[in-house]
Design a protein around this motif. Structure first.
Motif, PDB file in Angstrom:
ATOM      1  N   ASN A   1       0.832  -1.193   0.000  1.00  0.00           N
ATOM      2  CA  ASN A   1       0.000   0.000   0.000  1.00  0.00           C
ATOM      3  C   ASN A   1       0.870   1.248   0.000  1.00  0.00           C
ATOM      4  OD1 ASN A   1      -2.421  -1.336  -0.037  1.00  0.00           O
ATOM      5  ND2 ASN A   1      -2.673  -1.349   2.177  1.00  0.00           N
TER       6      ASN A   1
ATOM      7  N   ASN B   1      -3.606   1.755  -4.516  1.00  0.00           N
ATOM      8  CA  ASN B   1      -3.860   0.722  -3.508  1.00  0.00           C
ATOM      9  C   ASN B   1      -5.060  -0.148  -3.843  1.00  0.00           C
ATOM     10  OD1 ASN B   1      -1.714   1.717  -1.988  1.00  0.00           O
ATOM     11  ND2 ASN B   1      -3.013   3.078  -0.791  1.00  0.00           N
TER      12      ASN B   1
ATOM     13  N   ASP C   1      -8.191   0.549  -3.663  1.00  0.00           N
ATOM     14  CA  ASP C   1      -9.110   0.696  -2.538  1.00  0.00           C
ATOM     15  C   ASP C   1     -10.520   0.251  -2.945  1.00  0.00           C
ATOM     16  OD1 ASP C   1      -9.602   2.027   0.210  1.00  0.00           O
ATOM     17  OD2 ASP C   1     -11.127   2.917  -1.087  1.00  0.00           O
TER      18      ASP C   1
END
Length: 396
Positions: A42, A101, A103
Motif C-alpha cells: 500500500n 492501492n 481501494d
C-alpha cells in the motif's frame, strides 16, 4: 396449410432477451477483472504529499505511485507546464493513492463509471494535456534536426519523426491512469494530417492542426477503460526504461543546442555553438589546460596521488606560509634568525607612531599588523618543524 413461425422474427426476439444477460455477464466480468492483480504494497498518502511538495515538479510522487507515464510528462513540462499540473495534483492525490492501492471504495466508484459509460467520457483537462505535451514533443523533434549539412549529410529527411513525436505525446497522456488506447491510431492520424505542411507553410498552423487531429482521433477511436492496473515492474526495469526515455529527450535538446544554437560574441555577432566548441578546443587556454592535466597525470603515475594532493595544499597556502614570506620579503630558506632580524627592522620602519600624516596612519597600521601576523605564522611553523625533526632524530 398450417401457419409456420418466421425464423427471422424468432431470432430477433431471442437476441432481445439475451441482451440483459450479456450486460450482466459483462458487469460481472469487469468486477472479477478489477479484483485481479491487487497489490499487497500500500502507498502512503503522507509520503505522496511529501514527494509532491519537494519533487512534484519532476514527477516524484507519480513515480512513487507507479504512474511512470504521468511522471515523465511532468518532468518534460516542469510540473505540468510550469506548475499547472503540480497544483491540480494537490487535489487529485487522494484519488491517485486509492487507485494505486486498489481501494474498495475506489473500485466501487470505478465500476459505476463502467456501467454508466461504455468508454471514458471526454475530459477537457486530459485533452488539453495531450495537446500541450504532443505540441511540445513535436516542436522539440523539429528544432533538434540540424539545419545545415553535417559531415556531408543533409539531415532534413528526419522531419518525418515530427508526426511520430506528436502521436507519442498524445498516446502517453491517453494512457495515464485508468484509461488506455493503442498507438497506431494516433500514428496514422498524425502522419496523414502532417501532410498539411505542404499546403500550409506556417509551422505553427500545420503543427497545431496535426496535434488537434491526432488528439481527436485518439479520443474518438482509441481510448478505452483500463480494467486493471498493470503488474508492478521491478525497480531496475522501470529505471532502465525511464532513463532511456530521459536520455532520448535530452539528446533531442542537446542536438538543438549543438547544431542549431548560437552564442553572441563580444562584437555582437552570432556564432553557431558547434563552431564555437570546435574553436574552443583549439584555443590556447584549452591546449594549456589539457597539457597541464596530462603533466599532472604523468607526475601522479611516478610519484603517487598523495604527492599531488600535497602540492595542491601547498599551492593553496592554507597555513599562510608563502604569503608570510612575501610580506617580510625573505626567502623560504631563510633561518629563524634572519626572519627575526627582518621582522624587527620592518616593525620599526612601519610603526604607526612614526607616521605624522593622519591620512596615512590607517595604511601604516594595516601594514604593521601584517608584519606582526607574518612573523607569528613563520615562527609557529618553524617551531613545529624543529619539534618534529627533534622527535624524529630521537627515535632514530
Amino acid at each position: 396449410m398450417g401457419e409456420t413461425l418466421s425464423p427471422s422474427k424468432e431470432s430477433k426476439t431471442d437476441k432481445k432477451l439475451e441482451k440483459p444477460e450479456k450486460s450482466e455477464a459483462s458487469d460481472t466480468k469487469n468486477e472479477e477483472t478489477l479484483k485481479l492483480g491487487c497489490h499487497t504494497e500500500n502507498k502512503s498518502l503522507i509520503m505522496t504529499y511529501l514527494l509532491w511538495f519537494f519533487g512534484g515538479f519532476f514527477g516524484l510522487h507519480h513515480l512513487y505511485l507507479h504512474r511512470d507515464f504521468h511522471a515523465f510528462a511532468h518532468w518534460c513540462t516542469f510540473g505540468g507546464y510550469f506548475g499547472v499540473g503540480w497544483v491540480v495534483d494537490m487535489f487529485k492525490i487522494p484519488e491517485f493513492v486509492r487507485d494505486a492501492n486498489e481501494d474498495p471504495v475506489f473500485i466501487a466508484k470505478f465500476l459505476e463509471k463502467l456501467k454508466a459509460n461504455r468508454k471514458p467520457p471526454f475530459s477537457t483537462y486530459r485533452f488539453m494535456g495531450a495537446i500541450c505535451l504532443s505540441y511540445l514533443w513535436g516542436q522539440v523533434a523539429m528544432i533538434a534536426i540540424p539545419e545545415s549539412v553535417v559531415f556531408g549529410i543533409d539531415f532534413s529527411f528526419l522531419h518525418w519523426i515530427i508526426p511520430f513525436a506528436i502521436a507519442l505525446g498524445v498516446w502517453v497522456v491517453g494512457n495515464i491512469g485508468r484509461e488506455t488506447g493503442c498507438l497506431w491510431h494516433s500514428v496514422v492520424a498524425a502522419y496523414l494530417s502532417y501532410l498539411s505542411r505542404y499546403f500550409i507553410f506556417d509551422d505553427t498552423y500545420w503543427m497545431t492542426l496535426t496535434v488537434v487531429v491526432t488528439a481527436c482521433v485518439f479520443d474518438g477511436f482509441s481510448k478505452q477503460w483500463l480494467l486493471h492496473r498493470p503488474k508492478r515492474r521491478k525497480i531496475v526495469k522501470r529505471a532502465v526504461v525511464i532513463s532511456a526515455a530521459v536520455f532520448l529527450y535530452m539528446a533531442l535538446w542537446t542536438s538543438y543546442f549543438y547544431f542549431n544554437g548560437t552564442i553572441t560574441d563580444s562584437d555582437g555577432d552570432e556564432v553557431p555553438v558547434h563552431e564555437a566548441i570546435h574553436n574552443f578546443l583549439k584555443s590556447p587556454w584549452w591546449t594549456d589546460l589539457k597539457q597541464t592535466l596530462h603533466d599532472t597525470w604523468t607526475f601522479a603515475q611516478h610519484n603517487g596521488w598523495g604527492e599531488i594532493w600535497k602540492q595542491i595544499i601547498d599551492s593553496m597556502d592554507a597555513d599562510g606560509e608563502q604569503n608570510a614570506y612575501k610580506v617580510l620579503g625573505v626567502s623560504a630558506t631563510a633561518s629563524q634568525t634572519e626572519i627575526k632580524t627582518t621582522w624587527r627592522k620592518l616593525s620599526l620602519e612601519n610603526h604607526p607612531d612614526k607616521i605624522k600624516d593622519p591620512s596615512q596612519r590607517d595604511a601604516a597600521q594595516k601594514r604593521f599588523m601584517e608584519i606582526q601576523q607574518a612573523y607569528e605564522i613563520l615562527s609557529k611553523i618553524k617551531s613545529k618543524r624543529r619539534s618534529r625533526n627533534k622527535k624524529s632524530s630521537d627515535e632514530l
